[in-house]
Structures are given as structure tokens and as C-alpha cells.
Design a protein around this motif. Sequence first.
Motif, mmCIF file in Angstrom:
data_model
loop_
_atom_site.group_PDB
_atom_site.id
_atom_site.type_symbol
_atom_site.label_atom_id
_atom_site.label_comp_id
_atom_site.label_asym_id
_atom_site.label_seq_id
_atom_site.Cartn_x
_atom_site.Cartn_y
_atom_site.Cartn_z
ATOM 1 N N SER A 148 -3.373 7.892 2.779
ATOM 2 C CA SER A 148 -2.159 7.088 2.651
ATOM 3 C C SER A 148 -2.043 6.173 3.865
ATOM 4 C CB SER A 148 -0.949 8.021 2.584
ATOM 5 O OG SER A 148 0.240 7.350 2.899
ATOM 6 N N ASP B 258 0.474 5.655 5.516
ATOM 7 C CA ASP B 258 1.335 6.309 6.498
ATOM 8 C C ASP B 258 0.514 7.018 7.579
ATOM 9 O OD1 ASP B 258 3.647 5.420 5.230
ATOM 10 O OD2 ASP B 258 3.708 7.184 3.923
ATOM 11 N N GLU B 259 -0.711 7.437 7.247
ATOM 12 C CA GLU B 259 -1.591 8.092 8.217
ATOM 13 C C GLU B 259 -2.047 7.132 9.313
ATOM 14 O OE1 GLU B 259 -4.852 10.320 6.351
ATOM 15 O OE2 GLU B 259 -3.693 10.228 4.498
ATOM 16 N N PRO C 230 3.692 0.414 7.805
ATOM 17 C CA PRO C 230 3.500 0.625 6.371
ATOM 18 C C PRO C 230 4.776 0.299 5.589
ATOM 19 C CG PRO C 230 2.717 2.526 7.622
ATOM 20 C CD PRO C 230 3.447 1.635 8.585
ATOM 21 N N GLY D 88 3.191 1.197 0.376
ATOM 22 C CA GLY D 88 1.773 1.483 0.201
ATOM 23 C C GLY D 88 0.833 0.455 0.804
ATOM 24 N N GLU E 11 -3.145 1.087 -0.328
ATOM 25 C CA GLU E 11 -3.479 2.290 -1.079
ATOM 26 C C GLU E 11 -4.047 1.861 -2.424
ATOM 27 O OE1 GLU E 11 0.055 4.711 -1.145
ATOM 28 O OE2 GLU E 11 0.019 4.952 1.039
ATOM 29 N N GLY F 6 -5.627 6.292 -4.850
ATOM 30 C CA GLY F 6 -5.460 7.491 -4.034
ATOM 31 C C GLY F 6 -6.124 7.434 -2.669
ATOM 32 N N SER F 7 -6.751 6.323 -2.326
ATOM 33 C CA SER F 7 -7.400 6.171 -1.030
ATOM 34 C C SER F 7 -6.958 4.848 -0.412
ATOM 35 C CB SER F 7 -8.926 6.215 -1.184
ATOM 36 O OG SER F 7 -9.545 6.293 0.088
ATOM 37 N N LEU F 8 -7.742 4.326 0.539
ATOM 38 C CA LEU F 8 -7.394 3.085 1.223
ATOM 39 C C LEU F 8 -8.534 2.077 1.155
ATOM 40 C CD1 LEU F 8 -5.827 4.565 4.488
ATOM 41 C CD2 LEU F 8 -4.619 3.736 2.461
#
Length: 168
Positions: A39, A41-42, A66, A69, A94, A97-99
Motif C-alpha cells: 500500500s 501508506d507504507e 498518500p 491510493g 496502488e 494489490g501492489s504498487l
Amino acid sequence: MRSLLAALLFTLSLAAPAMAGESVEIKTLEEGASSPPASVDELAWLVGHWKGSGLGGQSEEFIAPPLDGQMIGAFRQTKADGSLWFYEFYQIVEDQGSLVMRIKHFNPDLTGWEEKDDYVAFRLVETSENAVYFDGLTFKMTGPDEMRAAVVLEGDKTASFIYNRVSP
């Protein structure tokens, strides 16, 4: 398109090779492999205004927090003589489900390097508490307000950057 970008950056960087001993590890995504779950956010630790050196001149990053997304950023590179070299505008988004990091490059007059609807995409390889590894592009915190970055230009040629946080 990615090979065109790599060739352009490699050509431009011949007069300014990567700084020896100053690079960070660059990882690649195995062919056919999927990016891990993640995410934006990480990556909140990337947020801020960063200045430093790379490609033989001064480098500057502006990275926004962020939102929905996505994270957006802008990069500015000068030559050794202080004249403007090029810009990048990018998003970390995003995706499934990944970046993915998507970058568009511009000359100082805002003429684009990529075609109108094209961009260079770097898929996520791995994240850690203080680093993000995209396929051929790395950002890593090396101190409370110090970050290093590295990108593959062509073959085994890389460009390394050292940044200090100007403001959060």
C-alpha cells in the motif's frame, strides 16, 4: 519505451558517472513474477522536499503524502553548471494489490520524452521499513533525514543520488 529512456539517461550521464561507493542495492523482478502486496501508506516516509546530488549536478524531489491510493512527486535535475537539465513527474499508485511507479520525463521547456499517453513504469519488487525496491529503481532511508536512490540506466550502468530532507 523503457529502453529508450535508459539509452537517453545513459547518454546524458556519460559526463557524470555514478558516484563510486555511494549507491544502494537495485533489485529486479524476475520475469513472470508478481509484485508483492503493498500500500502507498507504507511509503509515507518518502514524503517531503529532498535536495542532493546525482548525475553530476543537483537533484531535487518533492513528494506528496498518500491520498486515495496514490502518491505524487516531481523531480528536477540540474547540470554541473547549474543549468536546468530535465524534469520528471511521477505517481506511485496502488495497482492490483501492489504498487507501480509511473514516470514521465520532460525537457526544461516541458516537451516530453515519452509519447503523450506513455510513461515509464517500475513495478514493485519489495518494501522494507526504510526502503522501497521497484524493478530497477530504489529509494532507501540511510539516516533520519538522509535518503539515497539509484536507478538502472542501461545494462549494468546506474545513477546514484544522495538526498537530505529540506522539509517534511
